[in-house]
Structures are given as structure tokens and as C-alpha cells.
Design a protein around this motif. Sequence first.
Motif, PDB file in Angstrom:
ATOM      1  N   LYS A  66       2.784  -6.362  -1.136  1.00 48.87           N
ATOM      2  CA  LYS A  66       2.218  -6.276  -2.489  1.00 48.87           C
ATOM      3  C   LYS A  66       2.973  -5.228  -3.291  1.00 48.87           C
ATOM      4  CE  LYS A  66      -2.570  -7.659  -2.948  1.00 48.87           C
ATOM      5  NZ  LYS A  66      -3.622  -7.470  -1.922  1.00 48.87           N
ATOM      6  N   GLU A  67       3.099  -5.498  -4.563  1.00 49.18           N
ATOM      7  CA  GLU A  67       3.740  -4.531  -5.454  1.00 49.18           C
ATOM      8  C   GLU A  67       2.919  -3.236  -5.445  1.00 49.18           C
ATOM      9  OE1 GLU A  67       3.947  -4.939  -9.941  1.00 49.18           O
ATOM     10  OE2 GLU A  67       5.539  -6.312  -9.296  1.00 49.18           O
ATOM     11  N   PRO A  68       3.583  -2.083  -5.300  1.00 50.62           N
ATOM     12  CA  PRO A  68       2.816  -0.823  -5.269  1.00 50.62           C
ATOM     13  C   PRO A  68       2.253  -0.499  -6.650  1.00 50.62           C
ATOM     14  CG  PRO A  68       5.172  -0.365  -5.276  1.00 50.62           C
ATOM     15  CD  PRO A  68       5.020  -1.853  -5.175  1.00 50.62           C
ATOM     16  N   ASN A  69       1.148   0.213  -6.682  1.00 46.63           N
ATOM     17  CA  ASN A  69       0.552   0.529  -7.985  1.00 46.63           C
ATOM     18  C   ASN A  69       0.139   1.992  -8.103  1.00 46.63           C
ATOM     19  OD1 ASN A  69      -1.569   0.656  -6.280  1.00 46.63           O
ATOM     20  ND2 ASN A  69      -2.788  -0.950  -7.238  1.00 46.63           N
ATOM     21  N   TRP A  70       0.678   2.825  -7.208  1.00 43.13           N
ATOM     22  CA  TRP A  70       0.236   4.221  -7.211  1.00 43.13           C
ATOM     23  C   TRP A  70       0.987   5.101  -8.210  1.00 43.13           C
ATOM     24  CZ3 TRP A  70       4.735   6.481  -5.936  1.00 43.13           C
ATOM     25  CH2 TRP A  70       5.602   5.786  -5.072  1.00 43.13           C
ATOM     26  N   ALA A  71       2.116   4.635  -8.717  1.00 49.27           N
ATOM     27  CA  ALA A  71       2.878   5.481  -9.635  1.00 49.27           C
ATOM     28  C   ALA A  71       2.161   5.598 -10.971  1.00 49.27           C
ATOM     29  CB  ALA A  71       4.284   4.927  -9.837  1.00 49.27           C
ATOM     30  N   HIS A  72       2.428   6.690 -11.694  1.00 47.62           N
ATOM     31  CA  HIS A  72       1.785   6.959 -12.970  1.00 47.62           C
ATOM     32  C   HIS A  72       2.530   6.233 -14.087  1.00 47.62           C
ATOM     33  CE1 HIS A  72      -0.985   9.469 -15.295  1.00 47.62           C
ATOM     34  NE2 HIS A  72      -0.033   9.555 -16.190  1.00 47.62           N
ATOM     35  N   VAL A  73       2.632   4.911 -13.923  1.00 47.04           N
ATOM     36  CA  VAL A  73       3.332   4.107 -14.939  1.00 47.04           C
ATOM     37  C   VAL A  73       2.554   2.822 -15.187  1.00 47.04           C
ATOM     38  CG1 VAL A  73       5.638   4.971 -14.357  1.00 47.04           C
ATOM     39  CG2 VAL A  73       4.768   2.957 -13.185  1.00 47.04           C
ATOM     40  N   LYS A  74       2.717   2.274 -16.367  1.00 47.02           N
ATOM     41  CA  LYS A  74       2.023   1.032 -16.720  1.00 47.02           C
ATOM     42  C   LYS A  74       3.040   0.022 -17.215  1.00 47.02           C
ATOM     43  CE  LYS A  74      -2.297   2.916 -18.450  1.00 47.02           C
ATOM     44  NZ  LYS A  74      -2.290   3.842 -19.559  1.00 47.02           N
ATOM     45  N   PHE A  75       2.944  -1.209 -16.753  1.00 43.84           N
ATOM     46  CA  PHE A  75       3.827  -2.251 -17.274  1.00 43.84           C
ATOM     47  C   PHE A  75       3.200  -3.609 -16.988  1.00 43.84           C
ATOM     48  CE2 PHE A  75       5.118  -1.004 -13.019  1.00 43.84           C
ATOM     49  CZ  PHE A  75       5.272  -2.199 -12.338  1.00 43.84           C
ATOM     50  N   VAL A 172      18.313   3.864   7.306  1.00 40.95           N
ATOM     51  CA  VAL A 172      17.596   4.910   6.574  1.00 40.95           C
ATOM     52  C   VAL A 172      16.463   4.294   5.741  1.00 40.95           C
ATOM     53  CG1 VAL A 172      17.867   6.960   5.142  1.00 40.95           C
ATOM     54  CG2 VAL A 172      19.850   6.049   6.365  1.00 40.95           C
ATOM     55  N   VAL A 173      16.776   3.189   5.103  1.00 36.28           N
ATOM     56  CA  VAL A 173      15.752   2.444   4.360  1.00 36.28           C
ATOM     57  C   VAL A 173      15.625   1.074   5.025  1.00 36.28           C
ATOM     58  CG1 VAL A 173      15.064   1.510   2.123  1.00 36.28           C
ATOM     59  CG2 VAL A 173      16.392   3.626   2.208  1.00 36.28           C
ATOM     60  N   PRO A 174      14.678   0.927   5.944  1.00 39.63           N
ATOM     61  CA  PRO A 174      14.526  -0.355   6.641  1.00 39.63           C
ATOM     62  C   PRO A 174      14.156  -1.456   5.633  1.00 39.63           C
ATOM     63  CG  PRO A 174      13.149   1.350   7.644  1.00 39.63           C
ATOM     64  CD  PRO A 174      13.713   1.924   6.381  1.00 39.63           C
ATOM     65  N   PRO A 175      14.499  -2.708   5.963  1.00 38.76           N
ATOM     66  CA  PRO A 175      14.259  -3.817   5.028  1.00 38.76           C
ATOM     67  C   PRO A 175      12.805  -3.893   4.556  1.00 38.76           C
ATOM     68  CG  PRO A 175      15.438  -4.598   6.978  1.00 38.76           C
ATOM     69  CD  PRO A 175      15.142  -3.153   7.210  1.00 38.76           C
ATOM     70  N   GLY A 176      11.876  -3.500   5.407  1.00 38.85           N
ATOM     71  CA  GLY A 176      10.467  -3.610   5.020  1.00 38.85           C
ATOM     72  C   GLY A 176       9.889  -2.303   4.507  1.00 38.85           C
ATOM     73  N   ASP A 177      10.748  -1.361   4.146  1.00 38.15           N
ATOM     74  CA  ASP A 177      10.297  -0.016   3.760  1.00 38.15           C
ATOM     75  C   ASP A 177       9.278  -0.028   2.629  1.00 38.15           C
ATOM     76  OD1 ASP A 177      10.981   3.008   4.052  1.00 38.15           O
ATOM     77  OD2 ASP A 177      10.947   2.634   1.890  1.00 38.15           O
ATOM     78  N   ASN A 178       9.596  -0.705   1.578  1.00 47.59           N
ATOM     79  CA  ASN A 178       8.636  -0.849   0.479  1.00 47.59           C
ATOM     80  C   ASN A 178       8.965  -2.140  -0.252  1.00 47.59           C
ATOM     81  OD1 ASN A 178      10.280  -0.335  -2.085  1.00 47.59           O
ATOM     82  ND2 ASN A 178      10.786   1.483  -0.878  1.00 47.59           N
ATOM     83  N   TYR A 179       8.103  -2.509  -1.154  1.00 46.36           N
ATOM     84  CA  TYR A 179       8.194  -3.788  -1.853  1.00 46.36           C
ATOM     85  C   TYR A 179       9.560  -4.031  -2.480  1.00 46.36           C
ATOM     86  CZ  TYR A 179       6.472  -7.608  -4.807  1.00 46.36           C
ATOM     87  OH  TYR A 179       6.262  -8.806  -5.412  1.00 46.36           O
ATOM     88  N   TRP A 313      11.145   4.773 -11.521  1.00 52.12           N
ATOM     89  CA  TRP A 313      10.259   4.900 -10.358  1.00 52.12           C
ATOM     90  C   TRP A 313      11.217   5.200  -9.213  1.00 52.12           C
ATOM     91  CZ3 TRP A 313       9.642   2.398  -5.671  1.00 52.12           C
ATOM     92  CH2 TRP A 313       8.347   2.307  -5.121  1.00 52.12           C
ATOM     93  N   LYS A 314      11.356   6.449  -8.861  1.00 49.27           N
ATOM     94  CA  LYS A 314      12.503   6.821  -8.058  1.00 49.27           C
ATOM     95  C   LYS A 314      12.317   8.164  -7.359  1.00 49.27           C
ATOM     96  CE  LYS A 314      17.310   7.871  -9.069  1.00 49.27           C
ATOM     97  NZ  LYS A 314      18.328   7.841 -10.105  1.00 49.27           N
ATOM     98  N   TYR A 315      12.545   8.193  -6.065  1.00 48.74           N
ATOM     99  CA  TYR A 315      12.305   9.413  -5.285  1.00 48.74           C
ATOM    100  C   TYR A 315      13.417   9.658  -4.276  1.00 48.74           C
ATOM    101  CZ  TYR A 315       8.018   7.862  -7.306  1.00 48.74           C
ATOM    102  OH  TYR A 315       7.116   7.392  -8.213  1.00 48.74           O
ATOM    103  N   PRO A 316      14.566  10.151  -4.718  1.00 50.02           N
ATOM    104  CA  PRO A 316      15.648  10.408  -3.769  1.00 50.02           C
ATOM    105  C   PRO A 316      15.161  11.422  -2.714  1.00 50.02           C
ATOM    106  CG  PRO A 316      16.434  10.534  -6.017  1.00 50.02           C
ATOM    107  CD  PRO A 316      14.930  10.499  -6.079  1.00 50.02           C
ATOM    108  N   SER A 317      15.210  11.023  -1.462  1.00 49.24           N
ATOM    109  CA  SER A 317      14.566  11.799  -0.413  1.00 49.24           C
ATOM    110  C   SER A 317      15.528  12.162   0.699  1.00 49.24           C
ATOM    111  CB  SER A 317      13.406  10.986   0.174  1.00 49.24           C
ATOM    112  OG  SER A 317      12.498  10.676  -0.859  1.00 49.24           O
ATOM    113  N   VAL A 318      15.108  13.125   1.514  1.00 45.64           N
ATOM    114  CA  VAL A 318      15.932  13.508   2.660  1.00 45.64           C
ATOM    115  C   VAL A 318      15.052  13.641   3.899  1.00 45.64           C
ATOM    116  CG1 VAL A 318      17.602  15.153   3.598  1.00 45.64           C
ATOM    117  CG2 VAL A 318      17.471  14.832   1.119  1.00 45.64           C
ATOM    118  N   ILE A 319      15.531  13.025   4.971  1.00 49.06           N
ATOM    119  CA  ILE A 319      14.886  13.217   6.262  1.00 49.06           C
ATOM    120  C   ILE A 319      15.721  14.251   7.014  1.00 49.06           C
ATOM    121  CG2 ILE A 319      14.249  12.132   8.454  1.00 49.06           C
ATOM    122  CD1 ILE A 319      14.217   9.426   6.836  1.00 49.06           C
TER     123      ILE A 319
END
Lengths: 481, 253
Positions: A66-75, A172-179, A313-319
Motif C-alpha cells: 500500500k502507498e504510505p501515508n505517514w508523511a506530512h504531505v497531501k496530494f 541496501v534497499v531490498p526490492p520490497g523495502d517500501n512501496y 519525500w526523501k530520507y537519505p540514510s546510513v546504516i
Amino acid sequence: MAGSDKILEEITTSEYKYGFTSDIESDTIPAGLSEDVVRFISAKKEEPEFMLEYRLKAYRHWLTMKEPNWAHVKFPAIDYQSISYYSAPKKQKVLNSLDEVDPELLRTFEKLGISLVEQMRLSGVAVDAVLDSVSVKTTFKEKLSELGIIFCSFSEAVRKHPELIKKYMGSVVPPGDNYFAALNSAVFSDGSFCYIPKGVRCPMELSTYFRINSAGTGQFERTLIVADEGAYVSYLEGCTAPMRDENQLHAAVVEIVAHKDAEVKYSTVQNWYPGNKEGKGGIYNFVTKRGICLGDNSKISWTQVETGSAITWKYPSVILKGNYSVGEFYSIAVTNNMQQADTGTKMTHIGKNTKSTIVSKGIAAGKSNNSYRGLVRINKGASKARNYSQCDSLLMGDRCGAHTFPYIEINDKTAIVEHEATTSKIGEDQIFYCNQRGIDTEKAIGLIVNGYCREVLNKLPMEFAVEAQKLLAVSLEGSVG
Amino acid sequence: MLEIKNLQVSVEGKEILKGLNLTVNKGEVHAIMGPNGAGKSTLASVIAGKQDYEVTGGSILFNGKDILELSPDERAKEGVFLAFQYPIEIPGVSTINFLKTAVNEIRQHKGMGNMEAKEFLAMLKEKQKLVQIDTNLTGRSVNEGFSGGEKKRNEIFQMAMLNPQLAVLDETDSGLDIDALRIVAEGVNKLRNKNNAFLVITHYQRLLEYIIPDFVHVLYNGQIVKSGTKELALELESKGYDWIKKEFSEIPA
Ligand SMILES: Nc1ncnc2c1ncn2[C@@H]1O[C@H](COP(=O)(O)OP(=O)(O)OP(=O)(O)O)[C@@H](O)[C@H]1O
Ligand SMILES: [Mg+2]
């Protein structure tokens, strides 16, 4: 008071400066997404079997998500069946010099103030120009290959270096990581691949300019950077997009792997079309960027200047897996008019003595919304992990919004985590003070904003920093009489 | 050079300047004194072009030009400088970068090219010496974390750098220690010449011992009610404003 608000409003309601389209014939398939489309893309790109399998698996997984909806954005809801998933310039023969490059493309770069010639001559940057998903031109390849550095389009890497792609893609970003990452994994068009072998310091900044160029075409770029033991590379990604009246989805995936003692610097200037003043049109920029510090003493540093897109909608991250590894996130996010940005980072500390630094500068103008969302997670056993976070927001006028959502999860008692946050406003008295010294309002805002962002701008490579400063001023300037 | 005629100014509907007249010629120093709330800073702000001040009547000519038509930065480029009563902090913007921008904007207005870095640095050094400002201060962000006195001194330093034709000093002396007061005054005296002019707003006769004014005006209730020479300042110092208030309390608002 009313008068000053008016000035701020004028200043902050400027139109996008890079609104133009270039006319390069493209080869587009009808809108819609299905297994057949995925197979078509793979076939069109003459991919090996494993790549098709990867895509199909990702596609089937995406169908369950499902498309995520937790970000503070509307479209408005995105109709994924109305998007065309493949578009490429006509196949061209291999080019030996710039003279052979489509003059239309060269003019496009010139309009952006980024002429390839200048880039190559002045800064020694190897430019892998990606126009609408397919690499048009790669330069300095020979020099790089002498050092064993691979820097090519993703499709080329799939064909020529399948073992590296198989090993690292999705690690690093598995195919099923997010929508959106799943969607990208199924239909990704092209992008860049970079491999720096053991002990090699890449002698130049590697740079790719992306552009979205076909109406209604989603962009699904894929970037993979691998720095082997003791290697170093600084990678630049920059983009601007032509004026469009309809929303365009951009769901890229960037993966970085840093082995023992390796360092990767990744710098972005993002200037996709933000939509007009009323919020019509503009790019939806839903990107997954993540790096892993796999080995001890490795370092990954993200620096971003985000001024474009209708929605970011973007979160460059580091493990931080290796002991003593270091993760950094330096960010400037500017929103104007009706733009919305929800951006930040995720630092996951796994190794011992790992260290992360987060510096985020949000600037909101017009009626825009600008959110910082960050997570610092210290896992159990990540002893003596340290994080320092600083999140500043600058407001222009009083119809915009700035929000910070800093999440902290600490599972190790020896960790030290510091967080600072400030919110300030560009005061009309500051602007008047500058005016009184002969500096007009646009220049004054440029001065103040650049001053506010200095810490982050300083992290960018020199030429990029100059460009970014201009971009900040352009993004906030208006028609002040 | 500066001709103010029957100037009427309101802030948020409240009338503050009520028909003020003042003429300043090249080479002159005028002092303006007057009780708190009389409208001195208002006058300075209106000359500089601050918004929020609504000019409801009268005119201000600067070298024959109607400057009420000009934006604040255009007025500055024409040669109007205001040393603020409360200088503003601009975090993150280095004083040097700020001044370089200002100097070049003003030069461009005059049809000159940008100043060369070397020349700019030489001027910076010279002016730093002139107003004896700590080089530490000019290395920092504009006014950020400066003490009250340091901010005032920085105003005079900026004035020296920009070399305006008309400088309005709004209570630059308050908050300065005795040595700083002398240094600032000496700086002003060195910058004085037959082509420029100063409008010095002050509460204290002491400053006028260093900067000898050609004229002293008393601003009360939105008008200049008395003008004289430096002796008037001495008289105010000893007698206060009560006699003025008594004499002019009947002024129709
Ligand atoms: N922005 C404003 N909003 C409301 N009232 C204002 C504003 N600016 C000035 N005033 C009022 O106008 C009057 C004149 O103020 P001004 O600052 O010019 O006085 P001043 O002569 O400089 O006094 P001081 O000697 O205390 O500096 C005061 O009553 C003040 O409260
Ligand atoms: Mg005052």
C-alpha cells in the motif's frame, strides 16, 4: 506590518526559472503497468534473465503493498495505470566527441548554465548525462578505467558487470523495502553505476545530470555506488526539469556500499519543476536513498540542496554496521509557494563507536510546508555510539509551515545523543537593515539565506556550492519592483 | 542637500510628525534633541524609507530629488546613511561579505564596476583604524552577539566604509563608554567635509562637545519648535525640557 508581508509575498512568489522543454524524439510505450510492461522494459533493454526475474519479483511484491501515508504531505491519489513506464531517446551510435551530441541537448544544458564543455574544461568532472532514462554521453571513461574505476549507465553495468550488480543491487534497499522502492525495482529505467576498486581514490568528482523530459513519463532512476576497501569517491547528482502542467512521479533508488576504510560523499542539488504558484503541476519526488557502512572505519556522507519538486519525500540514510564508521547528513530544503517537503534521514547505529552527524536547514516561504523527519536508532551492542543532530527552520512570511519530527531510539546505555533545534524568521528589520546599506531586498534575502545555510553549503564541492547558492537565491526571488 | 517641508507622518493611524521643516546644506552638522517619544527616530526612519511609516503630507527632497518615491536601498545608493538606534543582528552573514556587497551595490549604482578584492581590503583596514574597531568584530557575523557599544561602533565603521553624503546618527552616543564616545566622535570629525552633512540625534550635550554642530534643533510633539547654535544644547542640558513643553504645549495637534 501589512506592507512588509506584501514584500515578503512578492519575494516568495517567483515562477520557476527553468521552465522549458527540449525537443528530442522519444520512444514511449502506452500508459499502464502489468507483468507484460515489466517484461517489455527488460526486453527493450536487452537484459539478462536474472534482471527480469528481479523486476518481476519486485512487481509481484509491489502489488501486495500500500502507498504510505505517514508523511506530512497531501496530494491527490496517483493513478499508476496512467503513467507510461518507458521512454528513451532514439538509439544513437556511440559518440566520440561533443560535436556528435544532439545540439538540442547541448542547448538544454546551456540554458541551465551547465554546459558540458565548461564542466569538462573547468572542473575536470566526468559527466554521465542522463536524459530521459538512457545515458547519452559518458566522458572521461578512459581515464577512470585506467584506475579500474567503473562509471557507466546502469543498463551497461547490468550487461557488462552482472556479477557486481547481482552482488550489490538490492543489498541496501531490498526490492520490497517500501512501496516506491518496490515500484522502482520493477520498472527502473536507467541510472548510474559506479565501482571504485580497493585502495583507489577517484581523482575527480563523478557527476550525473538527470532531467525528466517526456510528458506523463514517470522517472525511475537507479543508482548504485560501491566503494571497495580503502576507496574514496565524491559523487554529484544534480537536476532541473522542464515546465510541465501535469504531475510527474519520480521514484528513484540510490544505494551506496562502503567497505572497510572506504569513504563516499554523495552530493545532490535537486531542482525539479515545483509546480506553479497555485500548486498546479510539479514533480512528485519520492526517493529512497540509503547507504551502508559495511566495514570498519568507513564513512558515508549525504549532502543535499532540495529546492524543487511539488512534493519531496526523501530520507537519505546510513546504516552504520562497521565499527568506528561515520554517517553524515547535511541538508538544505527550500519550499516556496505551494511546495511540500518531508525530508530527513535515518541513522542506524549497529557497530561500536559509530558516529553520526545530522545538520538540517529548512526554509519555508509562501504557503509551503517544510518538515524534517529523522530517526536516530542506537541498537543494542552499538556501544559508545554518538549522534549530534541540529535541525533549524527558517520561515519567510507567516503563511508557511515548518515542522520537525525527530525520533530517537536508544537501546544502548553508553550512547550519547544530542539534539538541537531552532526556528527563526527572516525579519523585515533585517531586510530593512540591508536595504539601508544599499542592498536590495532580493539580494538581502540571498545573503541572509546563504548565511543561514553556510554550514551545509560548505560541505558541497566548490563548483557545486556556487551553483547551489545561485539556486537558493533563484528559488526565493520574485518580482520586486 | 536635504529639504524637509511640512512633513506629516503617521504610524498605525497615530500622527507622530506634525508638519516638520528642516533644511540641511552641504558641509553642515545639525543636532536634533528632544524628549523621549518626540519623534526623532521616526524622522530618521522616514528619511531612510522604513515601511510602517505613512507619510500623510509634506515632502523630502535630497539633492533636489523626491526621495519619498525611492525604495530604501535606492535612497542608500543615492547617499543616505542611517546609523540605527538599535542595530540589527544578521546571523550567518559575515560583516565583510555584507560590506563588500553594500560597497559594490552602491558603486554599481554610480556606474562603477565592483571594487577589486585588494582595494577593498586596503579600505577595510584603513577604516578599521579610523574608528578603531576591533578586527575581531569585523570578522564576525553582522552585529551577532555584539555588545550594545560594539554595535554602535560598528555603525560608524559601516558609515566610514560607505562614505555617504548624508549620515543620520540616531543616538549613536548612548551606550558608548567615554573612550568609545571620543573615538566615534573623532571618526565623524575625520569624515566631515564640505560635501557631506550629518544629522546627529542625541540626548546629551556631551557628544556635541566633540562633534561641534552648526545648528541645534529641538524636536517636540512632532515639530521642530526651536533652533539655535550649540549654546542651545547647553541650555537644554541645564534646564531640561520642561520650559519647552510649557511654551509649546498649546500647539494644535
Ligand atoms: N512602529 C510603531 N508603532 C507604534 N507606535 C510607534 C511606532 N514607532 C514609533 N511609535 C511611536 O511614535 C512616537 C515617537 O517615537 P520615536 O521613536 O520617533 O521617538 P524618539 O524621539 O526617537 O524617542 P527616544 O528619545 O526615546 O528614542 C512614540 O510615541 C512611539 O511610541
Ligand atoms: Mg529614538
